[in-house]
Design a protein around this motif. Structure first.
Motif, PDB file in Angstrom:
ATOM      1  N   LEU A 120      -7.004  -4.179  -4.206  1.00 43.18           N
ATOM      2  CA  LEU A 120      -6.011  -4.457  -3.174  1.00 43.18           C
ATOM      3  C   LEU A 120      -6.599  -4.324  -1.771  1.00 43.18           C
ATOM      4  O   LEU A 120      -6.065  -4.888  -0.815  1.00 43.18           O
ATOM      5  CB  LEU A 120      -4.830  -3.502  -3.295  1.00 43.18           C
ATOM      6  N   ASP A 127      -0.519   4.907   0.679  1.00 43.38           N
ATOM      7  CA  ASP A 127      -1.479   5.372  -0.322  1.00 43.38           C
ATOM      8  C   ASP A 127      -2.860   4.849   0.074  1.00 43.38           C
ATOM      9  O   ASP A 127      -3.181   3.685  -0.158  1.00 43.38           O
ATOM     10  CB  ASP A 127      -1.070   4.854  -1.699  1.00 43.38           C
ATOM     11  N   GLU A 182      -5.761   5.381  -1.130  1.00 49.41           N
ATOM     12  CA  GLU A 182      -6.618   4.976  -2.240  1.00 49.41           C
ATOM     13  C   GLU A 182      -6.445   3.488  -2.521  1.00 49.41           C
ATOM     14  O   GLU A 182      -7.424   2.754  -2.732  1.00 49.41           O
ATOM     15  CB  GLU A 182      -6.282   5.797  -3.494  1.00 49.41           C
ATOM     16  N   LYS A 183      -5.211   3.004  -2.492  1.00 44.43           N
ATOM     17  CA  LYS A 183      -4.950   1.589  -2.729  1.00 44.43           C
ATOM     18  C   LYS A 183      -5.583   0.709  -1.650  1.00 44.43           C
ATOM     19  O   LYS A 183      -6.139  -0.345  -1.947  1.00 44.43           O
ATOM     20  CB  LYS A 183      -3.440   1.325  -2.754  1.00 44.43           C
ATOM     21  N   SER A 184      -5.471   1.144  -0.405  1.00 49.97           N
ATOM     22  CA  SER A 184      -5.909   0.289   0.703  1.00 49.97           C
ATOM     23  C   SER A 184      -7.398   0.396   0.991  1.00 49.97           C
ATOM     24  O   SER A 184      -7.915  -0.353   1.842  1.00 49.97           O
ATOM     25  CB  SER A 184      -5.137   0.646   1.976  1.00 49.97           C
ATOM     26  N   ASN A 234     -13.261  -3.739   2.311  1.00 55.18           N
ATOM     27  CA  ASN A 234     -11.961  -3.056   2.177  1.00 55.18           C
ATOM     28  C   ASN A 234     -11.214  -3.131   3.511  1.00 55.18           C
ATOM     29  O   ASN A 234     -10.642  -2.153   3.990  1.00 55.18           O
ATOM     30  CB  ASN A 234     -12.107  -1.621   1.669  1.00 55.18           C
ATOM     31  N   ASP A 279       3.231   4.149  -1.964  1.00 55.61           N
ATOM     32  CA  ASP A 279       3.404   4.716  -3.293  1.00 55.61           C
ATOM     33  C   ASP A 279       4.886   4.726  -3.670  1.00 55.61           C
ATOM     34  O   ASP A 279       5.731   4.184  -2.942  1.00 55.61           O
ATOM     35  CB  ASP A 279       2.801   6.120  -3.371  1.00 55.61           C
ATOM     36  N   THR A 303      -9.592   0.057  -4.059  1.00 55.77           N
ATOM     37  CA  THR A 303      -9.195  -0.786  -5.184  1.00 55.77           C
ATOM     38  C   THR A 303      -9.322  -2.241  -4.767  1.00 55.77           C
ATOM     39  O   THR A 303      -9.608  -2.558  -3.608  1.00 55.77           O
ATOM     40  CB  THR A 303      -7.745  -0.505  -5.604  1.00 55.77           C
ATOM     41  N   PHE A 341       0.808  -1.214   0.000  1.00 55.20           N
ATOM     42  CA  PHE A 341       0.000   0.000   0.000  1.00 55.20           C
ATOM     43  C   PHE A 341       0.846   1.272   0.000  1.00 55.20           C
ATOM     44  O   PHE A 341       0.344   2.365   0.287  1.00 55.20           O
ATOM     45  CB  PHE A 341      -0.947   0.002   1.201  1.00 55.20           C
ATOM     46  N   GLY A 352      -7.051  -4.621  -9.595  1.00 57.76           N
ATOM     47  CA  GLY A 352      -5.718  -4.580  -9.015  1.00 57.76           C
ATOM     48  C   GLY A 352      -5.488  -5.459  -7.806  1.00 57.76           C
ATOM     49  O   GLY A 352      -4.400  -5.451  -7.232  1.00 57.76           O
TER      50      GLY A 352
END
Length: 575
Positions: free
Chosen positions: A137, A128, A130-132, A423, A122, A135, A120, A253
């Protein structure tokens, strides 16, 4: 046979009616108590009315509390999609009246086997979010279906197909959209409409909103539930459903594989327990932080005359906040999945450690959070979550809290399944020392690792008195779950409240960082000024938690059911 209470005092008191029985209720001033209706045989208290009624119907059909618990969990996946789920996970405390055994069922999500510590971060090495959170991920391997099967296998009397039948019917034939559901779909439009499969289910053609009274049909979810009924958990963790989940997560992703799905296992664990003023507190062990810190905070407060100081007095709130801050500091350092980290549980819940904590608490002044550090211990051994509590005529009890983390999870429905994906990977420490979405800080104990379960605050709890069941409680609320449960217990034990009064009383919360004492509306300005004079930074916040609870009235041999009206659809149902 115990009589079960679910009063009809309206929203302000959090008690819901018992279907089929005449209702009597009166509200008196001062310390006078409520005179609610009574019923026999069983009680279900949940955050959504239709699901509560399904649980009651399971009890009426001869099922036990565990059968009803599984039925309610699956029903909430249909009727409360922002938190009820198939695509998430959670914890259940089960009390078997016949054996006297109380166990913890851990069906928390797991990280995929290809997960890694830096997944997670960048390019600059920073977390990041947004990733965790938004998405593929962000999605851990779901545990709810496996957990519910474990409960039925070990404690239930009905088959999976039998307890799934009501949820299948609701998804197939549709549910009436409530004002609560309509408002949540409008509020989360941006999150859900990002995903075409989600938009197709939760919004009308052309993206129009569902309004209260409209019919919401979830045909794909009905088909998924039917496969589980026909094939058992294999109908979710292998085959068509699993492949669609893997494909959807991978397309955005994520890293979940068919092997990850097939390899998921729920775990039966020993509970965390402690005592508070003669009551036994039984709660969830790691990977929940809830049980340990509930016991730790209550241990710290036990030697203060809380009842004498008064409910929500400045002195009481000050002491609670100081105990809370120190527990949350320890949480940041020492709590994680016990399969991967040696949690110093025995020390954290010891009375001696609580005595050491008290030595550092001033009754006159708040200790600044930057002066509080995790204790020097060596290993010795969302808000949009939902909780329900159930007790049956035999005295079996269920306390269940489960979640997909954010409201509607990541917002992604796995196309063709109707399943909203969690999430929960955001509950790992993406980078040691960096706050997650709830402002909680984690370290190496909660770093991402393959197959690991992220740390949680979910705290389903059972309280016993003289070895017998006395109270079932729990709540959603992210980092505020632990403090909500503590206040439910203290309101009853220290302040002599019945379960309705304990539920509606204004709540407070401090989690060490940020340096804020959160309070609900209802505290007097004088109390707030007194807290500020002690050095607290006080902020009045939105409502905290949604406790759904049942307790015994010792004097009359009754059970009292309290539904928290901080969520408008909550209900207590008995028969």
């Amino acid at each position: 046979m115990k009589r079960i209470i679910a009063g009809t005092l309206g929203a302000a008191l959090g008690l819901a009616p018992v279907a089929g029985f005449a209702q009597e209720a009166a509200i008196y001033s001062g310390m006078d108590r409520i005179h609610p209706a009574w019923a026999e045989n069983g009680m279900v208290v949940a955050q959504e009315e239709v699901a509560a009624e399904i649980g009651r119907d399971i009890l009426a059909a001869g099922g036990n509390a565990f059968d009803a618990g599984v039925a309610v969990a699956f029903a909430l996946a249909v009727t409360l999609p922002r938190a009820g789920n198939l695509g998430g996970g959670g914890f259940m405390i089960v009390h078997d009246a016949e054996s006297g055994e109380t166990k913890a069922i851990d069906y928390r999500e797991m990280a995929p086997m290809s997960a890694d510590r830096d997944m997670f971060l960048d390019e600059a090495g920073e977390a990041d979010s947004e990733k965790s959170r938004f998405t593929g991920l962000a999605t851990g391997v779901p545990g709810t279906v496996a957990g519910m099967q474990m409960v039925l296998d070990q404690y239930g009397t009905m088959t999976l197909a039998e307890v799934l039948e009501p949820a299948i019917g609701l998804a197939r034939d549709g549910i009436d959209v409530t004002a609560d559901l309509a408002d949540s779909l409008k509020g989360l439009e941006g999150r859900l409409k990002k995903w075409p499969a989600s938009e197709a289910i939760f919004y009308k053609e052309g993206g129009e909103f569902y309004e209260p009274g409209d019919r919401l049909v979830q045909a794909d979810l009905a088909a998924t539930l039917q496969r589980i009924a026909d094939q058992g958990p294999q109908g979710f963790y292998t085959g068509d459903t699993a492949q669609k989940i893997v494909d959807a997560v991978g397309a955005s992703g994520g890293r979940i594989t068919m092997e990850d799905m097939a390899g998921y296992k729920a775990i039966s664990r020993d509970t965390v327990s402690g005592t508070y003023r003669g009551y036994e507190i039984v709660s969830m062990p790691p990977p929940s932080s809830g049980g340990i810190h509930i016991v730790q905070i209550l241990n710290t407060l036990e030697e203060y005359p809380i009842g004498f100081l008064g409910h929500n007095s400045a002195e009481t709130i000050h002491l609670m906040a100081e105990a809370m801050k120190r527990a949350y500091a320890d949480r940041s350092e020492y709590l994680g999945d016990p399969e991967f980290y040696d949690v110093p549980q025995a020390q954290l819940v010891s009375k001696d450690y609580a005595a050491d904590i008290r030595k550092g608490i001033s009754r006159a002044r708040a200790t600044p959070s930057d002066q509080i550090k995790p204790a020097d211990l060596a290993p010795y051994e969302s808000d949009q979550t939902t909780h329900f509590s159930i007790v049956d005529k035999a005295g079996n009890a269920v306390s269940n809290t489960y979640t997909i983390n954010f409201s509607y999870g990541s917002g992604m429905v796995a196309d063709g399944t109707g399943v909203l994906m969690n999430n929960e990977m955001d509950d790992f420490a993406a980078k040691p020392g960096v706050m997650n979405a709830y402002g909680l800080i984690g370290g190496d104990a909660n770093a991402v690792e393959p197959g690991k379960r992220p740390l949680s605050s979910m705290s389903p709890t059972i309280v016993k008195k003289d070895g017998e069941f006395f109270m079932v409680t729990g709540s959603p609320g992210g980092s505020r779950i632990i403090t909500t449960v503590i206040q439910m217990i203290m309101n009853v034990v220290d302040h002599g409240m019945n379960i309705a009064e304990a539920t509606v009383a204004p709540r407070i919360h401090h989690q060490w960082l940020p340096e804020v004492l959160r309070v609900e509306e209802g505290l007097s300005p004088d109390t707030i000024m007194a807290l500020e004079a002690k050095g607290h930074v006080v902020e009045t916040m939105a409502t905290m938690g949604s406790a759904q609870s049942i307790m015994v009235d010792d004097e009359n041999g009754l059970l009292l059911g309290g539904a928290d009206t901080r969520q408008t659809s909550s209900a207590a149902r008995g028969y």
